[in-house]
Design a protein around this motif. Structure first.
Motif, PDB file in Angstrom:
ATOM      1  N   LYS A  18      -2.995   8.781   3.699  1.00 13.63           N
ATOM      2  CA  LYS A  18      -3.976   8.247   2.759  1.00 13.63           C
ATOM      3  C   LYS A  18      -4.556   6.952   3.306  1.00 13.63           C
TER       4      LYS A  18
ATOM      5  N   THR B 177      -6.980   2.932  -1.049  1.00 13.72           N
ATOM      6  CA  THR B 177      -6.834   3.877  -2.158  1.00 13.72           C
ATOM      7  C   THR B 177      -5.476   3.700  -2.818  1.00 13.72           C
ATOM      8  N   MET B 178      -4.443   3.516  -2.015  1.00 15.17           N
ATOM      9  CA  MET B 178      -3.100   3.340  -2.570  1.00 15.17           C
ATOM     10  C   MET B 178      -2.999   2.048  -3.382  1.00 15.17           C
TER      11      MET B 178
ATOM     12  N   ASN C 175      -5.455   0.578  -4.898  1.00 14.18           N
ATOM     13  CA  ASN C 175      -6.242   0.830  -6.107  1.00 14.18           C
ATOM     14  C   ASN C 175      -5.425   1.632  -7.123  1.00 14.18           C
ATOM     15  N   GLU C 176      -4.678   2.633  -6.652  1.00 11.22           N
ATOM     16  CA  GLU C 176      -3.855   3.456  -7.553  1.00 11.22           C
ATOM     17  C   GLU C 176      -2.785   2.610  -8.248  1.00 11.22           C
TER      18      GLU C 176
ATOM     19  N   ARG D 202      -4.452   0.397 -10.817  1.00  8.44           N
ATOM     20  CA  ARG D 202      -4.872   1.187 -11.976  1.00  8.44           C
ATOM     21  C   ARG D 202      -3.687   1.492 -12.897  1.00  8.44           C
ATOM     22  N   LYS D 203      -2.524   1.788 -12.327  1.00  6.85           N
ATOM     23  CA  LYS D 203      -1.332   2.072 -13.136  1.00  6.85           C
ATOM     24  C   LYS D 203      -0.877   0.843 -13.924  1.00  6.85           C
TER      25      LYS D 203
END
Length: 80
Positions: free
Chosen positions: A45, A49-50, A52-53, A56-57
């Motif tokens: 990945k 992106t990681m 951001n994830e 977001r959590k």
């Protein structure tokens, strides 16, 4: 090629409008950054992106607005 071009209706900025992402400069601790890069490489990945994830959590649920009378009328069957 023309000798002169009309730029009177030209606009500054990106040609393609942004699509829900914002470019930011962010300082991370070296160990945090390295951890995400290694993990991202292992999982195939992008480290961005990681990150951001994970961010977001950590956000609260999307809809935390109070329940209104109209909401209750839609949920609970009965007289209107």
């Amino acid at each position: 090629m023309k000798r002169q071009y009309d730029f009177s209706k030209g606009k500054r900025g990106a040609v393609i409008p942004p699509t829900g992402k914002t470019r930011v400069t962010l300082y991370l601790d070296d160990d945090v950054f390295k951890t995400f890069r290694v993990k991202a490489e292992l999982e195939g990945k992008c480290y961005q992106t990681m990150i951001n994830e994970v961010l977001r959590k950590s956000l609260p649920a999307k809809d935390l607005s109070p329940v209104t009378v109209d909401d209750l009328r839609q949920i609970i069957p009965g007289k209107s």
